[in-house]
Scaffold this motif. Structure first.
Motif, PDB file in Angstrom:
ATOM      1  N   GLY A 173      98.153   8.581 -10.700  1.00  0.00           N
ATOM      2  CA  GLY A 173      97.164   9.401 -10.002  1.00  0.00           C
ATOM      3  C   GLY A 173      97.420  10.879 -10.125  1.00  0.00           C
ATOM      4  N   LEU A 174      98.168  11.257 -11.166  1.00  0.00           N
ATOM      5  CA  LEU A 174      98.521  12.658 -11.387  1.00  0.00           C
ATOM      6  C   LEU A 174      97.308  13.577 -11.344  1.00  0.00           C
ATOM      7  N   PHE A 175      96.173  13.111 -11.855  1.00  0.00           N
ATOM      8  CA  PHE A 175      94.999  13.977 -11.987  1.00  0.00           C
ATOM      9  C   PHE A 175      94.165  14.049 -10.703  1.00  0.00           C
ATOM     10  N   GLY A 176      94.594  13.384  -9.642  1.00  0.00           N
ATOM     11  CA  GLY A 176      94.005  13.634  -8.335  1.00  0.00           C
ATOM     12  C   GLY A 176      92.821  12.806  -7.920  1.00  0.00           C
ATOM     13  N   PHE A 177      92.480  11.757  -8.665  1.00  0.00           N
ATOM     14  CA  PHE A 177      91.266  11.008  -8.344  1.00  0.00           C
ATOM     15  C   PHE A 177      91.474   9.975  -7.237  1.00  0.00           C
ATOM     16  N   THR A 178      92.641   9.948  -6.578  1.00  0.00           N
ATOM     17  CA  THR A 178      92.822   9.056  -5.429  1.00  0.00           C
ATOM     18  C   THR A 178      92.116   9.604  -4.196  1.00  0.00           C
ATOM     19  N   ARG A 179      91.645  10.847  -4.289  1.00  0.00           N
ATOM     20  CA  ARG A 179      90.751  11.395  -3.272  1.00  0.00           C
ATOM     21  C   ARG A 179      89.322  11.278  -3.770  1.00  0.00           C
ATOM     22  N   ILE A 180      88.391  11.028  -2.871  1.00  0.00           N
ATOM     23  CA  ILE A 180      86.990  10.945  -3.259  1.00  0.00           C
ATOM     24  C   ILE A 180      86.133  11.696  -2.250  1.00  0.00           C
ATOM     25  N   LEU A 181      84.882  11.903  -2.601  1.00  0.00           N
ATOM     26  CA  LEU A 181      83.873  12.369  -1.658  1.00  0.00           C
ATOM     27  C   LEU A 181      83.098  11.131  -1.221  1.00  0.00           C
ATOM     28  N   ALA A 182      82.836  11.004   0.072  1.00  0.00           N
ATOM     29  CA  ALA A 182      82.160   9.788   0.521  1.00  0.00           C
ATOM     30  C   ALA A 182      81.265   9.989   1.729  1.00  0.00           C
ATOM     31  N   LEU A 183      81.587  10.950   2.598  1.00  0.00           N
ATOM     32  CA  LEU A 183      80.892  11.084   3.869  1.00  0.00           C
ATOM     33  C   LEU A 183      80.277  12.478   4.008  1.00  0.00           C
ATOM     34  N   PRO A 184      79.344  12.664   4.941  1.00  0.00           N
ATOM     35  CA  PRO A 184      78.745  13.987   5.143  1.00  0.00           C
ATOM     36  C   PRO A 184      79.806  15.041   5.404  1.00  0.00           C
ATOM     37  N   ALA A 185      79.505  16.282   5.037  1.00  0.00           N
ATOM     38  CA  ALA A 185      80.483  17.374   5.091  1.00  0.00           C
ATOM     39  C   ALA A 185      81.078  17.561   6.483  1.00  0.00           C
ATOM     40  N   ASP A 186      80.248  17.533   7.531  1.00  0.00           N
ATOM     41  CA  ASP A 186      80.755  17.728   8.887  1.00  0.00           C
ATOM     42  C   ASP A 186      81.697  16.606   9.296  1.00  0.00           C
ATOM     43  N   VAL A 187      81.322  15.383   8.935  1.00  0.00           N
ATOM     44  CA  VAL A 187      82.152  14.227   9.271  1.00  0.00           C
ATOM     45  C   VAL A 187      83.484  14.321   8.526  1.00  0.00           C
ATOM     46  N   THR A 188      83.414  14.685   7.255  1.00  0.00           N
ATOM     47  CA  THR A 188      84.626  14.816   6.453  1.00  0.00           C
ATOM     48  C   THR A 188      85.566  15.860   7.036  1.00  0.00           C
ATOM     49  N   ALA A 189      85.027  17.017   7.398  1.00  0.00           N
ATOM     50  CA  ALA A 189      85.853  18.104   7.936  1.00  0.00           C
ATOM     51  C   ALA A 189      86.597  17.660   9.191  1.00  0.00           C
ATOM     52  N   ASN A 190      85.938  16.877  10.035  1.00  0.00           N
ATOM     53  CA  ASN A 190      86.589  16.391  11.257  1.00  0.00           C
ATOM     54  C   ASN A 190      87.612  15.298  10.961  1.00  0.00           C
ATOM     55  N   LEU A 191      87.250  14.364  10.100  1.00  0.00           N
ATOM     56  CA  LEU A 191      88.157  13.253   9.798  1.00  0.00           C
ATOM     57  C   LEU A 191      89.413  13.727   9.081  1.00  0.00           C
ATOM     58  N   LYS A 192      89.301  14.802   8.307  1.00  0.00           N
ATOM     59  CA  LYS A 192      90.457  15.276   7.554  1.00  0.00           C
ATOM     60  C   LYS A 192      91.537  15.902   8.452  1.00  0.00           C
ATOM     61  N   GLN A 193      91.276  15.967   9.738  1.00  0.00           N
ATOM     62  CA  GLN A 193      92.333  16.355  10.668  1.00  0.00           C
ATOM     63  C   GLN A 193      93.299  15.197  10.897  1.00  0.00           C
ATOM     64  N   LEU A 194      92.890  13.983  10.498  1.00  0.00           N
ATOM     65  CA  LEU A 194      93.744  12.798  10.618  1.00  0.00           C
ATOM     66  C   LEU A 194      94.442  12.557   9.277  1.00  0.00           C
ATOM     67  N   PRO A 195      95.759  12.358   9.247  1.00  0.00           N
ATOM     68  CA  PRO A 195      96.512  12.239   7.990  1.00  0.00           C
ATOM     69  C   PRO A 195      95.953  11.202   7.018  1.00  0.00           C
ATOM     70  N   ALA A 196      95.580  10.026   7.512  1.00  0.00           N
ATOM     71  CA  ALA A 196      95.101   8.972   6.610  1.00  0.00           C
ATOM     72  C   ALA A 196      93.813   9.372   5.916  1.00  0.00           C
ATOM     73  N   PHE A 197      92.945  10.094   6.610  1.00  0.00           N
ATOM     74  CA  PHE A 197      91.677  10.516   6.014  1.00  0.00           C
ATOM     75  C   PHE A 197      91.853  11.789   5.192  1.00  0.00           C
ATOM     76  N   ASP A 198      92.782  12.620   5.597  1.00  0.00           N
ATOM     77  CA  ASP A 198      93.072  13.815   4.813  1.00  0.00           C
ATOM     78  C   ASP A 198      93.547  13.430   3.406  1.00  0.00           C
TER      79      ASP A 198
END
Length: 459
Positions: A173-198
């Motif tokens: 996963g060197l190139f970083g694709f283990t992260r994805i876009l999946a949810l609305p921007a506001d929801v993502t910004a809030n969830l990324k405060q949690l380590p598992a979602f970040d």
């Protein structure tokens, strides 16, 4: 500085060159050994017949934050020889279209039923995965649906359909694709405060990313790319000049055939071609550990290792590229064999050429199945190259044995050889890339710097 002492650096890539300079400040003599005809390793550039320069990959160095190290890396940073890039712009092609704001694949481009099913799994994966296998990690992080529909096709593209994809380590996963876009921007910004979602979601808005940098007190990172039209090879030239001016002896087209060690110390090295014997008080090893073990008369651990071939199409057109902002781009779409594009005019900041590199990873027997004409057609269909543009010049590179398939067996063998080497002698530092500690260039350089400070200064 240790009086009448000599350090030896094996491997003349960027890390070896920098290590040689750092060691010359601490040892009387330093000798650098490089097996190839020239130093630089993968940080080399080639030119086509029109003078356009291309790199062997998207190599965009950045400052490390360590003053002594950065003064070496970018000694002429204020001379106008570098384009300083405060924000490295990247995007990705997935699901048949571009997202030029994020390098992460967007799950919303999947069929609706697949997407909704995947979101249900993703939301229920609330713990940080505890595994070194990339497939299992993604299943525990993203869920089975997104892993099978997004991650596995990318792994196939990079490592081959016949590779044991479920046995690949997280190094895949060197190139970083283990992260994805999946949810609305506001929801993502809030969830990324949690380590598992970040760990599994990417920001969709630059403003959210900037807020997070302030929150985490992360400093700005400056990237550099040469403006002289020489490609990243300019960096190698500058570092080599510093090494030579410092009085380091550089020996190319040579390899170490014997390493003499006594009482847990390397004492001498013998060179293969000249049979010259070098005194060695400290050894910086920037090559695979198994080579050192063989030279020491020890039997290295062996295992099945598959190496991928890098096939790079360097292309120069008579019209400007249609993307005037991105520095490099990922192609995650499984319908294209290309995985990365480097857009040189945007990196340089100004250019008399309209040139781009398209990279493919494949097996050595697959090289002939890709053609320049097909790659140009894809670039035009993707909207990167003007449909009316004509090829002015170009160059195709085939670099065999460039990228190992990171299976659990490969990692175990590499780790065992590293441990055997470092446990056998204590005046050796192995470059972080070959120790399995890190891979990205800045991280490798920082690790080398810290290791030299810790070990060499204690000698």
């Amino acid at each position: 500085m240790m009086a009448n002492s000599q350090a030896v650096v094996v491997g003349g890539g960027i890390c070896g060159l920098v290590a040689a300079l750092l060691l010359k400040r601490r040892f009387t003599n330093v000798v650098l050994i490089e097996q190839a005809e020239t130093v630089g390793g993968l940080f080399c550039s080639v030119k086509d017949n029109s003078g356009a320069a291309y790199d062997m990959g998207s190599h965009i160095p950045n400052a490390t934050g360590i003053e002594e190290l950065d003064k070496i890396l970018f000694s002429d940073a204020d001379s106008g020889s570098w384009n300083k890039i405060s924000r490295l712009r990247s995007g990705n092609f997935f699901g048949g279209s571009w997202d030029l704001n994020s390098p992460f694949p967007d799950a919303t481009k999947l069929p609706k039923e697949t997407y909704l099913s995947g979101c249900g799994e993703l939301i229920n994966c609330t713990e940080l995965p505890d595994t070194d296998l990339i497939y299992d990690y993604c299943v525990d992080s993203l869920g089975v649906v997104f892993t099978e529909s997004i991650v596995l096709p990318i792994l196939e593209k990079l490592y081959g359909k016949d590779a044991p994809l479920k046995e690949l380590t997280m190094a895949a996963g060197l190139f970083g694709f283990t992260r994805i876009l999946a949810l609305p921007a506001d929801v993502t910004a809030n969830l990324k405060q949690l380590p598992a979602f970040d760990a599994k979601l990417g920001y969709q808005r630059e403003s959210d990313f900037q807020k997070r940098k302030v929150q985490d007190n992360l400093g700005e990172v400056t990237y550099y790319y040469p403006t002289k039209g020489e490609g990243i090879g300019y960096w190698v030239t500058q570092l080599q000049q510093q090494v030579e001016q410092a009085g380091v002896e550089i020996i190319t087209s040579e390899r170490v055939t014997q390493i003499v060690h006594h009482n847990n110390k390397v004492t001498n090295l013998m060179l293969a071609n000249t049979e010259r014997v070098l005194k060695c008080d400290f050894l910086f090893w920037s090559a695979p550990p198994f080579i050192a073990l063989r030279a020491m008369g020890l039997t290295p651990s062996r295992g099945q290792v598959t190496l991928r071939t890098a096939l790079i199409f360097h292309l120069n057109f008579d019209r400007p590229l249609l993307d005037r902002n991105s520095h490099y781009l990922w192609v995650w779409d499984p319908d294209s064999a290309i995985f990365r594009l480097t857009l040189y005019p945007n990196l340089i900041g100004r250019s008399t050429h309209h040139h781009i590199s398209a990279e493919i990873l494949c097996g050595p027997d697959e090289v002939s199945s890709f053609t320049e004409a097909e790659i140009i057609k894809q670039l035009k269909e993707m909207g990167i190259v003007d449909p009316e543009a004509k090829l002015v010049s170009g160059h195709t590179q085939v670099i065999n044995n460039t990228f190992p398939v990171p299976t659990t067996e490969f990692q175990a063998v590499n780790q065992l050889n590293y441990e055997t080497l470092t446990n056998c002698v204590d005046n050796v530092v192995v470059s972080g890339r070959f120790s399995g500690k890190c891979w990205r260039q800045a991280e490798v350089l920082i690790e080398a710097y810290e290791s030299i400070m810790r070990v060499a200064d204690a000698s």
